[in-house]
Write an enzyme that holds these catalytic residues in place. Structure first.
Site, PDB file in Angstrom:
ATOM      1  N   MET A   1       0.840  -1.206   0.000  1.00 10.94           N
ATOM      2  CA  MET A   1       0.000   0.000   0.000  1.00 10.94           C
ATOM      3  C   MET A   1       0.873   1.252   0.000  1.00 10.94           C
ATOM      4  O   MET A   1       0.368   2.364   0.259  1.00 10.94           O
ATOM      5  CB  MET A   1      -0.947  -0.009   1.198  1.00 10.94           C
ATOM      6  CG  MET A   1      -1.949  -1.142   1.119  1.00 10.94           C
ATOM      7  SD  MET A   1      -3.479  -0.813   1.987  1.00 10.94           S
ATOM      8  CE  MET A   1      -2.888  -0.565   3.641  1.00 10.94           C
ATOM      9  N   GLY A   2       2.178   1.098  -0.271  1.00  9.98           N
ATOM     10  CA  GLY A   2       3.044   2.264  -0.386  1.00  9.98           C
ATOM     11  C   GLY A   2       3.524   2.779   0.957  1.00  9.98           C
ATOM     12  O   GLY A   2       3.385   2.131   1.982  1.00  9.98           O
ATOM     13  N   TYR A   3       4.127   3.990   0.926  1.00  9.61           N
ATOM     14  CA  TYR A   3       4.814   4.582   2.077  1.00  9.61           C
ATOM     15  C   TYR A   3       5.837   3.559   2.581  1.00  9.61           C
ATOM     16  O   TYR A   3       5.853   3.165   3.728  1.00  9.61           O
ATOM     17  CB  TYR A   3       3.832   4.987   3.179  1.00  9.61           C
ATOM     18  CG  TYR A   3       4.375   6.112   4.028  1.00  9.61           C
ATOM     19  CD1 TYR A   3       4.597   7.376   3.467  1.00  9.61           C
ATOM     20  CD2 TYR A   3       4.716   5.930   5.361  1.00  9.61           C
ATOM     21  CE1 TYR A   3       5.122   8.410   4.227  1.00  9.61           C
ATOM     22  CE2 TYR A   3       5.246   6.957   6.131  1.00  9.61           C
ATOM     23  CZ  TYR A   3       5.439   8.196   5.554  1.00  9.61           C
ATOM     24  OH  TYR A   3       5.956   9.222   6.311  1.00  9.61           O
ATOM     25  N   LEU A   4       6.659   3.146   1.619  1.00 10.15           N
ATOM     26  CA  LEU A   4       7.503   1.965   1.825  1.00 10.15           C
ATOM     27  C   LEU A   4       8.612   2.221   2.838  1.00 10.15           C
ATOM     28  O   LEU A   4       9.170   3.319   2.902  1.00 10.15           O
ATOM     29  CB  LEU A   4       8.096   1.521   0.484  1.00 10.15           C
ATOM     30  CG  LEU A   4       7.064   1.240  -0.614  1.00 10.15           C
ATOM     31  CD1 LEU A   4       7.760   0.776  -1.894  1.00 10.15           C
ATOM     32  CD2 LEU A   4       6.049   0.191  -0.159  1.00 10.15           C
ATOM     33  N   HIS A   5       8.924   1.203   3.601  1.00  9.55           N
ATOM     34  CA  HIS A   5      10.004   1.255   4.584  1.00  9.55           C
ATOM     35  C   HIS A   5      10.892   0.034   4.373  1.00  9.55           C
ATOM     36  O   HIS A   5      10.683  -0.759   3.444  1.00  9.55           O
ATOM     37  CB  HIS A   5       9.433   1.312   6.006  1.00  9.55           C
ATOM     38  CG  HIS A   5       8.394   0.255   6.294  1.00  9.55           C
ATOM     39  ND1 HIS A   5       8.680  -1.093   6.323  1.00  9.55           N
ATOM     40  CD2 HIS A   5       7.055   0.353   6.531  1.00  9.55           C
ATOM     41  CE1 HIS A   5       7.594  -1.769   6.596  1.00  9.55           C
ATOM     42  NE2 HIS A   5       6.577  -0.917   6.711  1.00  9.55           N
TER      43      HIS A   5
ATOM     44  N   HIS B   1       9.273  -3.396   3.678  1.00  7.81           N
ATOM     45  CA  HIS B   1       8.922  -3.619   2.272  1.00  7.81           C
ATOM     46  C   HIS B   1      10.195  -3.870   1.461  1.00  7.81           C
ATOM     47  O   HIS B   1      10.214  -4.713   0.558  1.00  7.81           O
ATOM     48  CB  HIS B   1       8.199  -2.400   1.687  1.00  7.81           C
ATOM     49  CG  HIS B   1       6.924  -2.024   2.383  1.00  7.81           C
ATOM     50  ND1 HIS B   1       6.820  -0.922   3.198  1.00  7.81           N
ATOM     51  CD2 HIS B   1       5.696  -2.599   2.376  1.00  7.81           C
ATOM     52  CE1 HIS B   1       5.579  -0.826   3.661  1.00  7.81           C
ATOM     53  NE2 HIS B   1       4.870  -1.831   3.190  1.00  7.81           N
TER      54      HIS B   1
ATOM     55  N   GLN C   1     -10.460  -2.479   1.844  1.00  2.49           N
ATOM     56  CA  GLN C   1     -10.047  -3.179   3.061  1.00  2.49           C
ATOM     57  C   GLN C   1     -10.064  -2.285   4.295  1.00  2.49           C
ATOM     58  O   GLN C   1      -9.628  -2.703   5.369  1.00  2.49           O
ATOM     59  CB  GLN C   1      -8.672  -3.812   2.876  1.00  2.49           C
ATOM     60  CG  GLN C   1      -7.503  -2.849   2.818  1.00  2.49           C
ATOM     61  CD  GLN C   1      -6.234  -3.556   2.403  1.00  2.49           C
ATOM     62  OE1 GLN C   1      -6.093  -4.041   1.279  1.00  2.49           O
ATOM     63  NE2 GLN C   1      -5.281  -3.648   3.320  1.00  2.49           N
TER      64      GLN C   1
ATOM     65  N   GLY D   1       4.767 -10.355   3.815  1.00  5.11           N
ATOM     66  CA  GLY D   1       5.461 -10.336   5.099  1.00  5.11           C
ATOM     67  C   GLY D   1       4.769 -11.193   6.141  1.00  5.11           C
ATOM     68  O   GLY D   1       3.539 -11.189   6.240  1.00  5.11           O
TER      69      GLY D   1
ATOM     70  N   LYS E   1       4.946 -10.366   9.035  1.00  6.01           N
ATOM     71  CA  LYS E   1       4.456  -9.298   9.927  1.00  6.01           C
ATOM     72  C   LYS E   1       2.927  -9.330  10.001  1.00  6.01           C
ATOM     73  O   LYS E   1       2.349  -9.149  11.068  1.00  6.01           O
ATOM     74  CB  LYS E   1       4.967  -7.966   9.377  1.00  6.01           C
ATOM     75  CG  LYS E   1       4.158  -6.744   9.697  1.00  6.01           C
ATOM     76  CD  LYS E   1       4.396  -6.286  11.110  1.00  6.01           C
ATOM     77  CE  LYS E   1       3.770  -4.939  11.377  1.00  6.01           C
ATOM     78  NZ  LYS E   1       2.363  -4.850  10.997  1.00  6.01           N
TER      79      LYS E   1
HETATM   80  P1  AMP Z   1       1.408  -2.928   3.503  1.00  6.40           P
HETATM   81  O1  AMP Z   1       1.989  -1.875   2.617  1.00  6.40           O
HETATM   82  O2  AMP Z   1       1.415  -2.558   4.949  1.00  6.40           O
HETATM   83  O3  AMP Z   1       0.083  -3.451   2.999  1.00  6.40           O
HETATM   84  O4  AMP Z   1       2.390  -4.175   3.412  1.00  6.40           O
HETATM   85  C1  AMP Z   1       2.763  -4.730   2.186  1.00  6.40           C
HETATM   86  C2  AMP Z   1       3.545  -5.988   2.442  1.00  6.40           C
HETATM   87  O5  AMP Z   1       4.700  -5.684   3.220  1.00  6.40           O
HETATM   88  C3  AMP Z   1       2.740  -7.034   3.221  1.00  6.40           C
HETATM   89  O6  AMP Z   1       3.030  -8.330   2.704  1.00  6.40           O
HETATM   90  C4  AMP Z   1       3.295  -6.870   4.620  1.00  6.40           C
HETATM   91  O7  AMP Z   1       3.178  -8.052   5.405  1.00  6.40           O
HETATM   92  C5  AMP Z   1       4.749  -6.552   4.332  1.00  6.40           C
HETATM   93  N1  AMP Z   1       5.379  -5.900   5.473  1.00  6.40           N
HETATM   94  C6  AMP Z   1       4.910  -4.810   6.139  1.00  6.40           C
HETATM   95  N2  AMP Z   1       5.733  -4.538   7.182  1.00  6.40           N
HETATM   96  C7  AMP Z   1       6.706  -5.465   7.163  1.00  6.40           C
HETATM   97  C8  AMP Z   1       7.855  -5.718   7.985  1.00  6.40           C
HETATM   98  N3  AMP Z   1       8.138  -4.966   9.028  1.00  6.40           N
HETATM   99  N4  AMP Z   1       8.637  -6.775   7.654  1.00  6.40           N
HETATM  100  C9  AMP Z   1       8.365  -7.555   6.599  1.00  6.40           C
HETATM  101  N5  AMP Z   1       7.308  -7.372   5.780  1.00  6.40           N
HETATM  102  C10 AMP Z   1       6.493  -6.334   6.065  1.00  6.40           C
END
Ligand code: AMP
Length: 287
Positions: free
Chosen positions: A32-36, A39, A63, A150, A152
């Protein structure tokens, strides 16, 4: 290496079909972006074992329940492009809402496995239906690939694994380890909501998970006692409002009662810190 932004499914399919017809493999990281850095670790995993990596950035309205943080969800596409490009991704799929849902507002129709029912399924009605709908649409847009998710979001990973099997999608789902800050806090886009005091308190999630892992490893452990111990630890931080702390079977997400010694289990927690609702989990082994 330069990264290209693609906004339509047609252009994405054209690029990826060409790649696959030359015998190359595709890795896909939906976000969903705002990548860290979390990601980033998924992008690294994909780049390491795929010839071409595509990352999607799409904040999926389906969602988010009414009253959740859809409108305020953090966004920074330029930074996302930099991160993906510097880690070796080739394509960033950034569709608009009307590209993903051309028929207009939809009711999610992808069938959900029982693993979607407890925990996040109870606290966030409609959440996994929205996740499954968008992930199915994104996976169909990308086509045959390895898709990286992830641990996570452990329950989400299990929901996606089941959905891919149930729909017969030509996708290998790969679960990747949780990337953490130096003090154990799982990286999350929603950590941006934490005040200084809440950020200082939030590593209690990680400490509670590790305390549970140690307790579960001792033969004769009691599930209710371990769960109560985690809730006490979380509630000991004034900034924290615990929602759940559970020891479950990793396949069903149901309470792990009387597991045999050596069984792999999962400990999951959800807790509010002011505006931020954070979740975390850990694999543990029963003593
Ligand atoms: P999101 O952008 O939050 O929807 O996450 C996108 C993907 O990144 C999902 O598969 C998450 O589980 C994964 N993700 C988010 N945070 C982490 C993290 N700290 N470590 C590993 N994967 C992550």
């Amino acid at each position: 290496m330069s990264i290209q932004v693609v906004a339509t499914r047609a252009l994405l399919a054209e690029r990826l079909d060409a790649v696959r017809s030359s015998g190359a493999s595709v890795g896909f990281v939906p976000t969903m972006g705002y990548l860290h850095e979390g990601h980033g670790s998924l992008v690294d995993a994909s780049v390491a074992c795929s010839d071409l990596t595509v990352v999607s950035v799409f904040v999926n309205p389906l969602q988010f329940a009414a009253g959740e943080d859809l409108d305020s969800y953090p966004r920074d596409l330029d930074a996302d492009l930099d991160l993906c490009g510097s880690r070796g991704a080739s394509l960033l799929f950034h569709p608009g809402v009307e590209e993903v849902y051309p028929e207009g507002p939809v009711q999610p129709a992808v069938p959900l496995a029982d693993v979607a029912l407890p925990l996040e399924g109870e606290r966030r009605p409609g959440h996994f239906a929205g996740v499954a709908e968008v992930v199915a649409r994104l996976l169909r847009a990308v086509g045959p690939c390895r898709a990286f998710f992830g641990q996570k979001d452990f329950q989400q990973l299990q929901v996606v694994r089941r959905m891919v099997v149930d729909l017969g999608l030509p996708v290998d789902v790969v679960g990747c380890p949780t990337s953490r800050e130096h003090d154990g806090l799982a990286r999350s886009s929603r950590n941006a909501y934490l005040t200084g005091a809440e950020r200082a308190a939030a590593p209690v999630l990680h400490r509670a998970l590790h305390a549970a892992a140690a307790a579960v490893a001792v033969p004769g452990w009691d599930r209710a006692e371990v769960e109560a111990m985690m809730v006490d630890m979380l509630a000991g931080e004034p900034a924290a409002s615990p929602e759940y702390a559970v020891v479950v079977d990793p396949d069903t997400l149901l309470p792990a009662d009387h597991p045999t010694s050596g069984r792999d289990l999962r400990v999951l927690v959800a807790c509010r810190f002011g505006r931020a609702r954070l979740i975390d989990n850990l694999g543990v082994v029963a003593g």
